[in-house]
Design a protein around this motif. Structure first.
Motif, PDB file in Angstrom:
ATOM      1  N   VAL A   1       1.065  -0.544  -0.006  1.00 55.75           N
ATOM      2  CA  VAL A   1       0.067   0.046   0.162  1.00 55.75           C
ATOM      3  C   VAL A   1       0.591   1.273  -0.062  1.00 55.75           C
ATOM      4  CG1 VAL A   1      -0.372  -0.022   2.751  1.00 55.75           C
ATOM      5  CG2 VAL A   1      -2.439   1.021   0.630  1.00 55.75           C
ATOM      6  N   TYR A   2       1.930   1.217   0.597  1.00 55.44           N
ATOM      7  CA  TYR A   2       2.820   1.901   0.573  1.00 55.44           C
ATOM      8  C   TYR A   2       3.280   2.646  -0.741  1.00 55.44           C
ATOM      9  CZ  TYR A   2       2.675   2.872   5.254  1.00 55.44           C
ATOM     10  OH  TYR A   2       2.560   3.535   7.099  1.00 55.44           O
ATOM     11  N   CYS A   3       4.487   1.285  -1.451  1.00 57.50           N
ATOM     12  CA  CYS A   3       4.555   1.613  -2.640  1.00 57.50           C
ATOM     13  C   CYS A   3       3.134   2.356  -3.680  1.00 57.50           C
ATOM     14  CB  CYS A   3       4.805   0.361  -3.130  1.00 57.50           C
ATOM     15  SG  CYS A   3       5.593   0.315  -4.822  1.00 57.50           S
ATOM     16  N   SER A   4       1.411   1.903  -3.235  1.00 53.53           N
ATOM     17  CA  SER A   4       0.794   2.192  -4.556  1.00 53.53           C
ATOM     18  C   SER A   4       1.140   3.555  -3.919  1.00 53.53           C
ATOM     19  CB  SER A   4      -0.562   1.435  -4.170  1.00 53.53           C
ATOM     20  OG  SER A   4      -0.173  -0.164  -4.323  1.00 53.53           O
ATOM     21  N   ARG A   5       0.406   4.027  -3.051  1.00 50.09           N
ATOM     22  CA  ARG A   5       0.357   4.961  -2.302  1.00 50.09           C
ATOM     23  C   ARG A   5       1.521   5.925  -3.362  1.00 50.09           C
ATOM     24  NH1 ARG A   5      -0.063   7.596   3.937  1.00 50.09           N
ATOM     25  NH2 ARG A   5       2.334   8.069   3.693  1.00 50.09           N
ATOM     26  N   GLY A   6       2.797   5.190  -3.527  1.00 47.46           N
ATOM     27  CA  GLY A   6       3.876   6.418  -3.779  1.00 47.46           C
ATOM     28  C   GLY A   6       3.844   6.374  -5.274  1.00 47.46           C
ATOM     29  N   ASN A   7       3.203   5.452  -5.716  1.00 55.18           N
ATOM     30  CA  ASN A   7       3.010   5.516  -7.029  1.00 55.18           C
ATOM     31  C   ASN A   7       2.035   6.799  -7.760  1.00 55.18           C
ATOM     32  OD1 ASN A   7       5.384   4.222  -8.435  1.00 55.18           O
ATOM     33  ND2 ASN A   7       4.262   1.943  -7.425  1.00 55.18           N
ATOM     34  N   ALA A   8       1.379   6.868  -6.420  1.00 57.65           N
ATOM     35  CA  ALA A   8      -0.502   7.529  -6.796  1.00 57.65           C
ATOM     36  C   ALA A   8       1.060   9.346  -6.801  1.00 57.65           C
ATOM     37  CB  ALA A   8      -0.985   7.568  -6.249  1.00 57.65           C
ATOM     38  N   TYR A   9       1.580   9.609  -5.605  1.00 61.88           N
ATOM     39  CA  TYR A   9       1.844  10.762  -5.739  1.00 61.88           C
ATOM     40  C   TYR A   9       2.745  10.870  -7.096  1.00 61.88           C
ATOM     41  CZ  TYR A   9       0.659  11.378  -0.600  1.00 61.88           C
ATOM     42  OH  TYR A   9      -0.015  12.089   0.420  1.00 61.88           O
ATOM     43  N   PHE A  10       3.831   9.947  -7.329  1.00 61.45           N
ATOM     44  CA  PHE A  10       4.814  10.275  -8.137  1.00 61.45           C
ATOM     45  C   PHE A  10       3.893  10.569  -9.523  1.00 61.45           C
ATOM     46  CE2 PHE A  10       7.683   8.020 -11.283  1.00 61.45           C
ATOM     47  CZ  PHE A  10       8.969   8.402 -10.711  1.00 61.45           C
ATOM     48  N   SER A  11       2.924   9.914  -9.383  1.00 63.02           N
ATOM     49  CA  SER A  11       2.067  10.077 -10.616  1.00 63.02           C
ATOM     50  C   SER A  11       1.571  12.181 -10.601  1.00 63.02           C
ATOM     51  CB  SER A  11       0.877   9.764 -10.966  1.00 63.02           C
ATOM     52  OG  SER A  11       1.265   8.256 -11.779  1.00 63.02           O
ATOM     53  N   LEU A  12       1.231  11.918  -9.308  1.00 59.03           N
ATOM     54  CA  LEU A  12       1.025  13.478  -9.455  1.00 59.03           C
ATOM     55  C   LEU A  12       2.336  15.182  -9.097  1.00 59.03           C
ATOM     56  CD1 LEU A  12      -2.091  13.011  -6.755  1.00 59.03           C
ATOM     57  CD2 LEU A  12      -2.021  13.979  -8.931  1.00 59.03           C
TER      58      LEU A  12
ATOM     59  N   ALA B   1       6.568  10.504  -2.656  1.00 59.76           N
ATOM     60  CA  ALA B   1       6.677   9.161  -3.022  1.00 59.76           C
ATOM     61  C   ALA B   1       7.635   9.148  -2.791  1.00 59.76           C
ATOM     62  CB  ALA B   1       6.258   9.739  -4.337  1.00 59.76           C
ATOM     63  N   LEU B   2       8.828   9.438  -2.131  1.00 58.60           N
ATOM     64  CA  LEU B   2      10.569   8.730  -2.388  1.00 58.60           C
ATOM     65  C   LEU B   2      10.081   7.851  -0.857  1.00 58.60           C
ATOM     66  CD1 LEU B   2      13.419   8.213  -2.561  1.00 58.60           C
ATOM     67  CD2 LEU B   2      13.935  10.621  -1.458  1.00 58.60           C
ATOM     68  N   GLU B   3       9.082   9.066   0.419  1.00 63.89           N
ATOM     69  CA  GLU B   3       9.152   8.941   2.057  1.00 63.89           C
ATOM     70  C   GLU B   3       8.101   7.623   1.696  1.00 63.89           C
ATOM     71  OE1 GLU B   3       6.429  10.978   5.150  1.00 63.89           O
ATOM     72  OE2 GLU B   3       7.557  11.675   3.913  1.00 63.89           O
ATOM     73  N   ASP B   4       7.323   7.763   1.042  1.00 61.75           N
ATOM     74  CA  ASP B   4       6.416   6.672   0.410  1.00 61.75           C
ATOM     75  C   ASP B   4       7.355   5.294   0.211  1.00 61.75           C
ATOM     76  OD1 ASP B   4       4.325   7.061   2.023  1.00 61.75           O
ATOM     77  OD2 ASP B   4       3.479   7.107  -0.112  1.00 61.75           O
ATOM     78  N   PHE B   5       7.956   5.431  -0.588  1.00 60.42           N
ATOM     79  CA  PHE B   5       9.107   4.105  -1.662  1.00 60.42           C
ATOM     80  C   PHE B   5      10.038   3.834  -0.143  1.00 60.42           C
ATOM     81  CE2 PHE B   5       8.365   5.957  -5.502  1.00 60.42           C
ATOM     82  CZ  PHE B   5       6.938   5.648  -5.993  1.00 60.42           C
ATOM     83  N   ASN B   6      10.624   4.798   0.443  1.00 61.18           N
ATOM     84  CA  ASN B   6      11.289   4.041   1.562  1.00 61.18           C
ATOM     85  C   ASN B   6      10.730   3.364   2.500  1.00 61.18           C
ATOM     86  OD1 ASN B   6      13.456   5.265   0.017  1.00 61.18           O
ATOM     87  ND2 ASN B   6      13.233   7.634   0.741  1.00 61.18           N
ATOM     88  N   ARG B   7       9.980   3.583   3.181  1.00 65.24           N
ATOM     89  CA  ARG B   7       8.652   3.283   3.824  1.00 65.24           C
ATOM     90  C   ARG B   7       8.148   1.622   3.762  1.00 65.24           C
ATOM     91  NH1 ARG B   7       6.269   4.529   8.623  1.00 65.24           N
ATOM     92  NH2 ARG B   7       5.688   2.528   9.346  1.00 65.24           N
TER      93      ARG B   7
ATOM     94  N   TYR C   1      11.390  -0.804  -4.951  1.00 65.13           N
ATOM     95  CA  TYR C   1      13.681  -0.617  -5.446  1.00 65.13           C
ATOM     96  C   TYR C   1      12.789  -0.528  -7.094  1.00 65.13           C
ATOM     97  CZ  TYR C   1      15.732  -2.947  -1.749  1.00 65.13           C
ATOM     98  OH  TYR C   1      15.417  -2.851  -0.382  1.00 65.13           O
ATOM     99  N   PHE C   2      11.869  -0.913  -7.821  1.00 67.76           N
ATOM    100  CA  PHE C   2      12.275  -0.387  -8.910  1.00 67.76           C
ATOM    101  C   PHE C   2      10.180   0.856  -9.344  1.00 67.76           C
ATOM    102  CE2 PHE C   2      11.664  -4.950 -10.854  1.00 67.76           C
ATOM    103  CZ  PHE C   2      12.775  -5.096 -11.402  1.00 67.76           C
ATOM    104  N   SER C   3       9.890   1.191  -8.470  1.00 64.69           N
ATOM    105  CA  SER C   3       9.685   2.698  -8.892  1.00 64.69           C
ATOM    106  C   SER C   3      10.136   3.313  -8.330  1.00 64.69           C
ATOM    107  CB  SER C   3       8.664   2.432  -7.699  1.00 64.69           C
ATOM    108  OG  SER C   3       6.778   1.234  -8.039  1.00 64.69           O
ATOM    109  N   ARG C   4      10.948   3.538  -6.826  1.00 66.23           N
ATOM    110  CA  ARG C   4      12.213   4.406  -6.614  1.00 66.23           C
ATOM    111  C   ARG C   4      13.503   4.439  -7.509  1.00 66.23           C
ATOM    112  NH1 ARG C   4      15.276   3.355  -0.485  1.00 66.23           N
ATOM    113  NH2 ARG C   4      16.803   1.996  -2.097  1.00 66.23           N
ATOM    114  N   SER C   5      13.620   3.443  -8.501  1.00 65.89           N
ATOM    115  CA  SER C   5      14.715   3.711  -9.419  1.00 65.89           C
ATOM    116  C   SER C   5      14.232   4.410 -10.781  1.00 65.89           C
ATOM    117  CB  SER C   5      14.986   2.221 -10.177  1.00 65.89           C
ATOM    118  OG  SER C   5      15.096   2.558 -11.802  1.00 65.89           O
ATOM    119  N   GLU C   6      12.893   4.639 -11.086  1.00 66.00           N
ATOM    120  CA  GLU C   6      12.414   5.223 -11.797  1.00 66.00           C
ATOM    121  C   GLU C   6      12.231   6.577 -11.550  1.00 66.00           C
ATOM    122  OE1 GLU C   6      11.041   4.821 -14.626  1.00 66.00           O
ATOM    123  OE2 GLU C   6      12.050   3.120 -15.046  1.00 66.00           O
TER     124      GLU C   6
END
Length: 152
Positions: free
Chosen positions: A72-83, A89-95, A107-112
């Motif tokens: 769910v953190y990764c999914s929310r991070g991707n939503a933040y990233f899209s915005l 987004a970085l905070e959520d990927f790290n979490r 890791y893939f999401s944070r790489s992007e």
């Protein structure tokens, strides 16, 4: 819980009938506002519709109920990233990674995200970690199926 309604909602989501799935998850959440699966699934459906703020609202509600799910953190991070809310987004990927360091999607999401920030070295490091984790997961799966996996 109305398991038939949940099944219908999940099926609609899988079949790509996003509007119907959201409508059905809405019905589930009217009677069960703390249904984690319905919240996460509706958030995913909203994300697929590019309703990133709506997705974040559902993911936030999920996190209030269960704050230890890396997906769910990764999914929310991707939503933040899209915005383009890159700090969030970085905070959520790290979490997500801190909750489960073996979760390759984070890791893939944070790489992007690092690529977008121009931090190519960090982006490449995360991509390599993600690829290695995926190989390990695949190897473990094959071994559970009685198939020996060999690295070349």
């Amino acid at each position: 819980m109305d398991s038939d309604l949940m099944l219908e909602a999940k099926t609609a989501l899988i079949n790509g009938d996003i509007d119907k799935s959201i409508e059905l998850f809405d019905q589930v959440l009217k009677t069960e506002p703390e249904n984690e699966i319905a919240l996460f699934s509706r958030g995913t459906a909203k994300f697929n519709q590019k309703d990133y703020n709506g997705a974040i609202e559902d993911f936030d509600a999920y996190i209030k109920l269960k704050p230890s799910n890396e997906k769910v953190y990764c999914s929310r991070g991707n939503a933040y990233f899209s915005l383009q809310k890159l700090d969030e987004a970085l905070e959520d990927f790290n979490r997500a990674i801190s909750i489960n360091p073996q979760y390759p999607t984070a890791y893939f999401s944070r790489s992007e995200l690092f690529n977008q920030l121009g931090e190519k070295e960090h982006a490449e490091e995360d991509k390599l970690v993600a690829e290695q984790l995926q190989r390990q997961i695949s190897q473990a799966y094959f071994e559970t199926q009685g198939i020996m996996y060999q690295n070349f």
